[in-house]
Structures are given as C-alpha cells and as structure tokens.
Write an enzyme that holds these catalytic residues in place. Structure first.
Site, PDB file in Angstrom:
ATOM      1  N   ASP A 326      45.252 -17.729 -47.901  1.00 25.23           N
ATOM      2  CA  ASP A 326      45.068 -18.725 -48.950  1.00 25.23           C
ATOM      3  C   ASP A 326      43.443 -19.325 -48.624  1.00 25.23           C
ATOM      4  O   ASP A 326      42.386 -19.368 -47.883  1.00 25.23           O
ATOM      5  CB  ASP A 326      45.607 -19.838 -48.534  1.00 25.23           C
ATOM      6  CG  ASP A 326      45.560 -20.601 -48.756  1.00 25.23           C
ATOM      7  OD1 ASP A 326      46.270 -20.405 -49.908  1.00 25.23           O
ATOM      8  OD2 ASP A 326      45.158 -21.678 -48.644  1.00 25.23           O
ATOM      9  N   GLU A 357      42.050 -14.853 -51.679  1.00 21.18           N
ATOM     10  CA  GLU A 357      42.625 -15.780 -52.782  1.00 21.18           C
ATOM     11  C   GLU A 357      40.712 -15.743 -52.461  1.00 21.18           C
ATOM     12  O   GLU A 357      40.332 -16.339 -52.139  1.00 21.18           O
ATOM     13  CB  GLU A 357      43.064 -17.050 -53.213  1.00 21.18           C
ATOM     14  CG  GLU A 357      43.980 -16.815 -52.733  1.00 21.18           C
ATOM     15  CD  GLU A 357      44.825 -18.418 -52.992  1.00 21.18           C
ATOM     16  OE1 GLU A 357      45.177 -18.546 -54.295  1.00 21.18           O
ATOM     17  OE2 GLU A 357      44.081 -18.729 -52.191  1.00 21.18           O
TER      18      GLU A 357
END
Length: 657
Positions: A326, A357
C-alpha cells in the site's frame, strides 16, 4: 528525555541486525527481546488472558543488552500466556504491547506467547503453493466480502471469516466462493490486509466493516476474521487454514501489506522508541504523506529491518506467495529492492510476487540518499517489482476520481495512441508517456478496477447514464463497454489484476470509497454471478485464452519487440499484430504464431484488412472462449462490431513469405 531528533549516526550506535526481536517460544522456555534504546528500565508483565481489564500476575525486570536491546529468558512452557512491557525513563513510564509480537489478545492490546508449531493445522508442514503459473492473474478479495452474503453457501458461523475458505463452495444451485474461484481460473488471490488492524471492535457484531488499512500488530492475523477472538491462537490457526485451502485449490495467495503508516502516531513502535519510527518534518511535526498522520520513517535502519523481517516472517510462517504494498511511494526503492533480494535468496528468484501502489497521498520527506518508490523511479526498481498501471486503467475507462470523465471504451476522445502504448505495458514509443518507461512488462500490473474508487460497473454506469442512474439495471451499452474494457486489459503485456466481482457487474451503488461502509454495500452478491452469467463466462474465457498466448505472457525486457505493427484505423478504433511464438521458457504447444487484434470503441462497425494468411477468431465482443474449435477461417477482411473487440490467431503455415 528531550524529544528525539533522528540523526544518521544513531543507527551506527544503536542499530540492531539480530533478527530475533520479539519472542521465541518452546515447551522448554521462552526468550523475550525488545528494542527500546531510550529506556532506563524495561519491565515484562505477564497475564493469564488477553483481556486488558485483568491484572498481571507477574512482573520481571528485563536485562539491558547492547544496542538498545532488552532481554529476558523464562524457563517452562509459557504458550498461551499474554504479556506487555513497561518502559521507564526518568520522566515517565509507558505501557506497550510488543511491536514484534506474533500473537495477541482481543483487539491487540496485549501480546501473546505462542509456540507457533502448535498453531499449524493438520498437514500444514507439507503445504506448498501450486506450481508457478505461465501468467499471473490476480483476483483481489476482501475476506469479509467473500462470504458475507447468505447466498454464499457458507455456514453462518463461518461467513466473513478465514474458515469460509475451507468450505468447498456452492449453495446447491450454482458455484460460489471456493468452487467459483476454481472454476474462474485465476492464479492468485490477493487478500486485503489481514494483519491485526484497528478501528473496529473484534468482539463487536458482524455489521462492522473495515478494509483493514489501519495497522496495529503487523505480525499477527486480524481477530475479527477468526471464530474465537478471545483465544489468540485461533486467528493464527484459521489464517493458516485459509492459505492451505487456497493452495489446495491451485491458487497462490498474496497479502496486502501497509508498512507506510501505523493506525495512529501512538503506535507500539513509537512507544518503544519515541521519535524514531514516525517520519517528521524539519519543525518536528508529523509527516502526512499517507493522509493518516503517522508515516513510517522508512530509510532508517531499524524501520527497514522491521519491515523486511515482517515480510520474511509472513512468507515463512504462513506460506504466502506474494505481497502488495500500500502507498509504496512512501517506501524507498532501496527497501523494496532489499525485500526482493531477501525473498529471492530464500524462496528462489521471482518466486514470491511483489507489487505496489507507486504513489502517495501527499509529499513526505525521505531520508538522505534514498529514492521514493514512486512511478517516476521505476527504473531504480528490480524488474520483478511491479507497480499498478494507472495509465492503463485510466485510458481504458476514464479518470479514476471523476465518474463522468470517460476513457476509450465509454466515449473518451484522442486516446488511440495511449491504448496502443498500454498494449506493450508502456514499453513502446516513449514520446506518448513521457519519462515513464518500465524496464520490462514484468513491472506492470494491468487493471481497470480495484477496491479503491468506483467499481468498473459503477464507473461505466455513471459515465454512460449519469450519477442518478440505477446501478442494478443490466444496461446493454454498459455490458458492451465492460467486455471491451476486459478484452483490452487482457490483451496487454504485463501482469493481470481483477477486482473481485468485476466479472459479474459488481456494484457498490455508486459509493466511491467504501472503506468503512456497511458490509451489505461491500459484499459479493453471489446471485449476480448467475444474473450476469454471460459476463462471467466472458471473463472466464479471457483467463483461459490468456494462458495460451506467449506473446502476451512474455515478461522479458524484449517483449515489446513482439509488436509487429500497430494502426489507428479511425477515431475510436485501433489494431495491432503481435508475434505469438513461444519463448524459451514456454512449455506447451502454441496454436497461433501471430495474433491480430482490433479494439473498436466507436458506435459503428469497423471493417479492416487482415494480414496475409488464414485467421481464426479467438475472442470477439460477445465470446472469449478459445473459439477456433468451432469458428471458420477468416482471410481478407474482418469486422468489429460497435464498442467491441476481436482477437484472431494466425493458422500456422498459411502466411505467405
């Protein structure tokens, strides 16, 4: 103690690389180790249970070691006891759970002494992932979403739990849950965070919901997914059972991890070393690149060690096959490459999938000499660390935040060049995508929707019918756009990623941020897999087809050279021809040495000339099920219906020299 301000020399003096922080428990005794470099004294408190309302039954002083480490050894079998620490300085005493703990009580306030061998389900020592697939087709799931629906066929006591994955699946009328996953054909299940997270009450009712991006105990499974939240071993055993069941079904398991921030700044890590683990600005205020006010200070020795050791622990103890990071843009290239090296050394090169990400919520100061793991720094990342291809996502369906703004499949203009770039995983003409150019297509995750933002169905409904449309109507134009979006995504080189339920028109009724919405909004509605059965069949066909196409599965740096020609046919329509011959690592026969693909997002039929030879249709706007067994040969020209695609394979030995 004055407020600590980090300086590089601190790591030289206090950095500890022992890799044995936390506890090691056996029937003969337990070793406790904690890194608390600023403490004057550390006390170990022992408890009979994990309820923080009960009092300790024993307190022992820890022994001070070198480099800020405190330790204690206790004889005898302590498995099942709970503990925490009191950290004393001249100014104050702080109570904290163990940030290195591998077990905890309800809601994670107390750590647990665990002999991990006793938490293994039957046969877990022989558990192993299925063989490495020819293509990575990742299916993103939330554990509660998976089985919360009463139509899931899962017993009520297992719904929303780890144990749901141990149920064969099917409600008597159609396949659901595990049976459905096996039939769909995905290779990996990506599970949203399932380490111990905060915000919800593990002992509360089943109507609570959280995506899980609120980390509390990084090395302990979340308790709300366990059938017993009060026995700290249950969550560990049932989590292992879930992974074991997925492996038995032929599916690898990816864990979504959140090392960029803690639930809040007052974490167990910060309590043990105040000022060290949280990233701060020059004026001492907390950095907020995560939008949570508690960014981890990645780039410091003990922060990086903590993250590396945590990843390795999950891979070893829980047999995980991949990690999704994340807000990886808050981590560093140096850390990510180190994780890649460590996993490769232990499990084999590229065996564990790594992706994340490549962005952050806001600017955040990085440690000197490090590079943020952002999209623009992809060239510094190992080739086997992938990023989410947001360019591909947005060019296909439109802006991720603005529902009305369309992409190629739903009315967007002047996107033809970018669509053709997406096909080569942005390895083609760099003038189209500026500075961004991956080393190879192995670095790209192709997707059109994920748990964040609108589902694909909701995005298409909003862009084609407006914000006030009924999301439960099976609009024919939305179905066409959905199939075209899927075909484009599945025709791109790189890795493939599907948001669970995308293939049966999953809707959250226009909710674009359902991170704490009611489970009724978030759950998979299994009846829709029947109502939208033709769409499911289309995705299933694309998955099966993709596994037979080495030209698209090729992950090498030279894969983009397979592109033989590309053409913009007219506004809203493109075509390309691709070398589909097998590479040296391809182990099965290949039926079609070349592919010819047309994407037609316009509202009219497009007819185009086929390259020389005889061609068979592999997929079109309605079917994607390796159709050559029943389709006739085509030559000369081919037509693509409005808002649809068509993929053809060259019949061998029919192309003229």
């Amino acid at each position: 103690m004055e407020e600590f301000r980090y300086f590089r020399e601190f790591d030289t003096e206090y950095g500890y690389d022992g890799g044995d922080l936390g506890i090691v428990c056996s029937p003969q005794g337990t070793d406790f180790k904690l890194w608390a470099p600023f403490a004057d004294r550390v006390e170990l408190c022992l408890y009979r249970d994990g309820d923080r309302k009960t009092d300790h039954f024993r307190i022992l002083n820890m022994e001070k070691q070198e480099r800020g480490v405190w330790s204690q050894h206790l004889e005898g079998d302590l498995h099942g006891l709970y503990y925490d620490y009191r950290i004393r300085t001249a100014e104050k005493c702080v109570q904290t759970a163990d940030p290195y703990a591998v077990g905890c009580g309800c809601n994670g306030y107390r750590s647990m002494v665990v002999d991990l061998e006793r938490t293994d389900p039957e046969g877990f020592e022989k558990d192993a992932p299925p063989p490495r697939p020819v293509e990575n087709i990742i299916y993103e799931l939330h554990i509660k979403d998976f089985s919360h629906d009463p139509d899931s066929g899962v017993p009520a006591e297992y719904r929303g739990k780890y144990k749901a994955f141990t149920v064969p699946g099917g409600n008597g009328a159609y396949p659901t849950c595990m049976a459905y996953l096996k039939e769909l054909g995905v290779t990996h299940v990506h599970l949203l965070p399932f380490f111990d997270f905060g915000w919800l009450d593990e002992d509360g009712d089943g109507e609570q919901f959280n995506w899980g991006y609120d980390p509390v105990n990084y090395n302990v499974p979340e308790g709300s997914y366990a059938t017993d939240v009060h026995d700290g071993t249950t969550r560990i055993r049932e989590c292992k059972e879930m992974i074991q069941a997925l492996h038995r079904a032929g599916i690898r398991v990816v864990m979504d991890v959140v090392y960029n921030h803690t639930q809040d700044a007052d974490s167990w890590l910060e309590r043990t070393a105040p000022g060290y683990f949280c990233r701060r600005l020059e004026d001492g205020t907390l950095s907020n690149g995560s939008a949570c006010g508690s960014d981890m200070a990645v780039g410091r020795q003990m922060v990086d060690n903590y993250i590396v050791n945590s990843v390795l622990y999950w891979a070893r103890e829980y047999h995980l096959d991949g990690f999704r990071f994340d807000l990886m843009g808050l981590l560093t290239v140096e850390l990510m490459n180190r994780i890649r090296r460590e996993l490769d050394r232990e499990f084999g090169k590229g065996e564990i999938l790594l992706y994340g990400e490549p962005w952050r919520a806001a600017e955040s100061p990085m440690e000197e000499g490090t590079h943020a793991a952002l999209k623009e720094n992809i060239g510094y990342l190992d080739e086997n660390i992938a990023i989410f291809g947001d360019d591909t996502r947005d060019v296909i369906k439109g802006h991720v935040f603005y529902g009305e703004e369309p992409g190629f499949v739903n009315g967007g203009k002047d996107l033809e060049k970018k669509v053709l770039q997406a096909v080569t995983a942005w390895r083609g003409n760099p003038s189209v995508n500026g500075k961004f150019r991956p080393k190879s297509c192995s670095q790209i995750i192709n997707y059109v929707s994920a748990h964040d933002n609108f589902t694909l169905w909701d995005k298409l409904v909003i862009s084609l019918h407006g914000q006030d449309a009924d999301f439960n109507i099976p609009y024919e134009d939305v179905l066409r756009a959905n199939r075209l979006a899927a075909m484009i995504c599945f025709s791109c080189q790189g890795n493939l990623f599907i948001h669970a339920g995308e293939e049966f028109a999953r809707t959250k009724l226009g909710e674009g941020n359902s991170y704490r919405s009611h489970p009724e909004i978030n759950m998979l509605r299994w009846r829709q897999s029947v109502e939208y059965g033709e769409l499911v069949k289309y995705y299933r066909g694309l998955i099966r087809l993709r596994k037979r196409l080495p030209g698209l599965c090729d992950k090498s740096a030279s894969a983009a050279k397979r592109m033989l020609e590309q053409e913009i046919l007219q506004p809203g329509a493109v075509a390309f021809r691709l070398d589909n011959r097998p590479g040296k690592d391809w182990k099965t026969a290949v039926d079609w040495p070349e592919l010819f693909v047309v994407f037609n997002a316009s509202d009219e039929v497009i007819e185009t000339h086929l390259p020389q030879g005889q061609w068979k249709v592999l997929a079109d706007g309605k079917q994607a099920d390796c159709m050559p067994e029943t389709s006739a040969c085509r030559q000369g020209t081919v037509s693509a219906a409005p808002c649809s695609g068509i993929m053809l394979g060259l019949v061998p030995d029919t192309q003229k020299p």
